[in-house]
Design an enzyme around this catalytic site. Structure first.
Site, PDB file in Angstrom:
ATOM      1  N   ARG A  16      57.456  71.416  32.483  1.00  7.48           N
ATOM      2  CA  ARG A  16      56.556  70.323  33.034  1.00  7.48           C
ATOM      3  C   ARG A  16      56.363  70.564  34.750  1.00  7.48           C
ATOM      4  NH1 ARG A  16      57.464  69.089  27.916  1.00  7.48           N
ATOM      5  NH2 ARG A  16      55.559  67.736  27.319  1.00  7.48           N
ATOM      6  N   SER A  17      56.631  71.554  35.204  1.00  6.06           N
ATOM      7  CA  SER A  17      56.543  71.791  36.709  1.00  6.06           C
ATOM      8  C   SER A  17      55.286  72.009  37.077  1.00  6.06           C
ATOM      9  CB  SER A  17      57.440  73.186  36.947  1.00  6.06           C
ATOM     10  OG  SER A  17      58.963  72.798  37.076  1.00  6.06           O
ATOM     11  N   LYS A  66      67.745  82.671  35.641  1.00  5.46           N
ATOM     12  CA  LYS A  66      68.102  82.043  37.007  1.00  5.46           C
ATOM     13  C   LYS A  66      69.295  82.979  37.686  1.00  5.46           C
ATOM     14  CE  LYS A  66      67.555  77.119  35.810  1.00  5.46           C
ATOM     15  NZ  LYS A  66      68.023  75.687  35.944  1.00  5.46           N
ATOM     16  N   ASP A 103      68.896  72.060  41.529  1.00  2.00           N
ATOM     17  CA  ASP A 103      69.278  71.335  40.512  1.00  2.00           C
ATOM     18  C   ASP A 103      70.193  70.416  40.835  1.00  2.00           C
ATOM     19  OD1 ASP A 103      67.942  72.644  38.448  1.00  2.00           O
ATOM     20  OD2 ASP A 103      69.528  73.730  37.699  1.00  2.00           O
ATOM     21  N   GLY A 129      80.446  68.489  29.290  1.00  4.62           N
ATOM     22  CA  GLY A 129      79.683  69.551  29.324  1.00  4.62           C
ATOM     23  C   GLY A 129      80.298  70.563  30.407  1.00  4.62           C
ATOM     24  N   ALA A 130      80.077  71.744  30.139  1.00 12.27           N
ATOM     25  CA  ALA A 130      80.395  72.818  31.117  1.00 12.27           C
ATOM     26  C   ALA A 130      79.282  74.278  31.174  1.00 12.27           C
ATOM     27  CB  ALA A 130      81.997  73.401  30.568  1.00 12.27           C
ATOM     28  N   ALA A 133      74.153  73.160  33.864  1.00 13.80           N
ATOM     29  CA  ALA A 133      73.736  71.895  34.331  1.00 13.80           C
ATOM     30  C   ALA A 133      74.937  71.214  34.798  1.00 13.80           C
ATOM     31  CB  ALA A 133      73.060  71.064  33.250  1.00 13.80           C
ATOM     32  N   ASN A 153      84.731  69.190  27.975  1.00 14.04           N
ATOM     33  CA  ASN A 153      83.753  70.081  27.020  1.00 14.04           C
ATOM     34  C   ASN A 153      84.280  70.333  25.746  1.00 14.04           C
ATOM     35  OD1 ASN A 153      81.164  71.397  27.142  1.00 14.04           O
ATOM     36  ND2 ASN A 153      82.362  73.583  26.929  1.00 14.04           N
ATOM     37  N   ILE A 218      71.662  63.725  31.744  1.00 10.90           N
ATOM     38  CA  ILE A 218      70.645  64.424  32.318  1.00 10.90           C
ATOM     39  C   ILE A 218      69.659  64.730  31.326  1.00 10.90           C
ATOM     40  CG2 ILE A 218      72.203  65.509  33.999  1.00 10.90           C
ATOM     41  CD1 ILE A 218      71.825  68.137  32.078  1.00 10.90           C
ATOM     42  N   TYR A 220      66.311  63.658  29.163  1.00  6.25           N
ATOM     43  CA  TYR A 220      65.584  62.560  29.287  1.00  6.25           C
ATOM     44  C   TYR A 220      64.269  62.439  28.186  1.00  6.25           C
ATOM     45  CZ  TYR A 220      63.162  66.898  31.059  1.00  6.25           C
ATOM     46  OH  TYR A 220      62.793  68.290  31.109  1.00  6.25           O
TER      47      TYR A 220
HETATM   48  P1  ATR Z   1      72.834  73.790  30.143  1.00  2.00           P
HETATM   49  O1  ATR Z   1      72.833  75.354  30.970  1.00  2.00           O
HETATM   50  O2  ATR Z   1      71.433  73.440  30.203  1.00  2.00           O
HETATM   51  O3  ATR Z   1      73.914  73.077  30.726  1.00  2.00           O
HETATM   52  P2  ATR Z   1      74.201  75.091  27.901  1.00  2.00           P
HETATM   53  O4  ATR Z   1      75.009  76.391  28.979  1.00  2.00           O
HETATM   54  O5  ATR Z   1      73.895  75.476  26.487  1.00  2.00           O
HETATM   55  O6  ATR Z   1      72.879  74.529  28.752  1.00  2.00           O
HETATM   56  O7  ATR Z   1      75.253  73.950  27.856  1.00  2.00           O
HETATM   57  C1  ATR Z   1      75.135  73.014  26.929  1.00  2.00           C
HETATM   58  C2  ATR Z   1      76.212  71.918  26.837  1.00  2.00           C
HETATM   59  O8  ATR Z   1      76.236  71.114  25.815  1.00  2.00           O
HETATM   60  C3  ATR Z   1      77.728  72.953  26.793  1.00  2.00           C
HETATM   61  O9  ATR Z   1      78.609  72.278  27.662  1.00  2.00           O
HETATM   62  C4  ATR Z   1      78.085  72.585  25.197  1.00  2.00           C
HETATM   63  O10 ATR Z   1      79.243  72.770  24.745  1.00  2.00           O
HETATM   64  P3  ATR Z   1      79.930  74.243  24.478  1.00  2.00           P
HETATM   65  O11 ATR Z   1      80.186  74.696  25.628  1.00  2.00           O
HETATM   66  O12 ATR Z   1      81.057  73.915  23.528  1.00  2.00           O
HETATM   67  O13 ATR Z   1      78.881  74.768  23.554  1.00  2.00           O
HETATM   68  C5  ATR Z   1      77.268  71.281  25.042  1.00  2.00           C
HETATM   69  N1  ATR Z   1      77.190  70.829  23.603  1.00  2.00           N
HETATM   70  C6  ATR Z   1      76.164  71.295  22.734  1.00  2.00           C
HETATM   71  N2  ATR Z   1      76.038  71.064  21.440  1.00  2.00           N
HETATM   72  C7  ATR Z   1      77.068  70.217  21.453  1.00  2.00           C
HETATM   73  C8  ATR Z   1      77.777  69.584  20.490  1.00  2.00           C
HETATM   74  N3  ATR Z   1      77.249  69.295  19.170  1.00  2.00           N
HETATM   75  N4  ATR Z   1      78.947  68.872  20.543  1.00  2.00           N
HETATM   76  C9  ATR Z   1      79.547  69.008  21.925  1.00  2.00           C
HETATM   77  N5  ATR Z   1      78.858  69.556  22.821  1.00  2.00           N
HETATM   78  C10 ATR Z   1      77.820  70.061  22.713  1.00  2.00           C
END
Ligand code: ATR
Length: 279
Positions: A16-17, A66, A103, A129-130, A133, A153, A218, A220
């Site tokens: 969308r940028s 990136k 970000d 999450g880890a 983002a 996570n 995050i 949307y």
């Molecule tokens: P981004 O760079 O956008 O943050 P990413 O590196 O793919 O994307 O990270 C996605 C996040 O969503 C990760 O923390 C992932 O958990 P894992 O590290 O265990 O993969 C989390 N995630 C994705 N699907 C998931 C699920 N079904 N249950 C729990 N966590 C999930």
């Protein structure tokens, strides 16, 4: 000479940028262009290293480039250094390629605009999450004094690695501890893809969460995720994730086109319409 910028990555069709920057170019009457450049992974390193040859004044960078873009830069600001990744590139007066990662600033800009005062008494934060983002969000929360920042996570090892990178104000905790952690949180952030259209739901018990805590996502699409609906139904203040996308674009536009653009309700509506998302 017309200033040209673009979103670069692989793929870039969904981005969308161009819509966001195109809106600002028109609004501020700037003779500039913002397009899309698809950069295949095998040529990414050479593309960013020789960015000047592409005719671009600068660019945004999206997945999966990136980190490669950051490596190609002659100079990185603190945000790009902290993230090990750059999403905004420009040339300085000496022609050096510079990189930033906006970000985290986008995350902060969104909360500053939608929940003024949200960081006036920074307490404990819980980040779900880890991934990339999460790294930006944790950087941003530590910057505003939140402590500790608990990182939770599915794959605990990734949370541990992130906590190690950020030092003792961030703590990795297993998903099973979520109930206890949520009870201490003044801020809860989802950075996983759970809750996004086509992905699974984020299954979380918000009962222990203080009513004064702010909840943000995050994701949307949809604009009101299950997490935000659940939080707002029990009286928590919530902020959706679209503003992070809009605010992260601000520093790049200012660098390339010389005007600091505003994130307005009009821009938000335009992007929501394009996403086909109802408010
Ligand atoms: P981004 O760079 O956008 O943050 P990413 O590196 O793919 O994307 O990270 C996605 C996040 O969503 C990760 O923390 C992932 O958990 P894992 O590290 O265990 O993969 C989390 N995630 C994705 N699907 C998931 C699920 N079904 N249950 C729990 N966590 C999930």
């Amino acid at each position: 000479m017309t200033v040209r910028a673009a979103i670069t990555g692989w793929p870039v069709e969904h981005s969308r940028s161009p819509l966001v920057h195109g809106f600002w170019l028109e609004k501020y009457g700037i003779d500039g262009e913002y397009g899309r450049v698809a950069v295949p992974p095998e040529s990414a390193e050479a593309f960013y290293r020789d960015l000047a040859k592409s005719g671009l004044t600068g660019c945004n960078v999206t997945v999966p480039h990136k980190e490669t873009a950051a490596t190609a830069c002659d100079w990185l600001d603190d945000t790009a250094k902290a993230m090990g990744a750059a999403n905004t590139l420009w040339f300085d007066e000496a022609g050096k390629l510079c990189g930033a990662n906006t970000d985290g600033l986008g995350f902060l800009g969104n909360l500053d605009q939608m929940a003024p005062g949200w960081d006036s008494i920074p307490g404990a934060a819980v980040v779900l999450g880890a991934g990339g983002a999460a790294r930006a969000v944790i950087w941003a929360l530590l910057k505003r004094g939140f402590t500790p920042v608990y990182i939770v996570n599915r794959t605990h090892e990734k949370a541990r690695q992130l906590a190690k990178d950020f030092g003792s104000d961030s703590i990795a905790r297993p998903w099973e501890n979520l109930g206890d952690l949520v009870g201490k949180a003044s801020l809860l952030v989802n950075t996983t893809s759970l809750g996004m259209q086509g992905h699974g739901d984020l299954d979380i018990d918000l009962n222990p969460l203080p009513k004064s805590a702010l909840v943000t996502d995050i994701v949307y699409v949809p604009i009101q995720t299950g997490l935000l609906r659940q939080a707002s139904a029990r009286g928590n203040l919530t902020v959706d994730g679209l503003g992070m996308l809009l605010h992260q674009a601000v520093p790049g536009f200012e660098k390339w086109f010389g005007v600091r653009p505003e994130v307005t309700p009009e821009l938000r509506s335009l992007v929501l319409r394009d996403l086909g998302v109802e408010e």
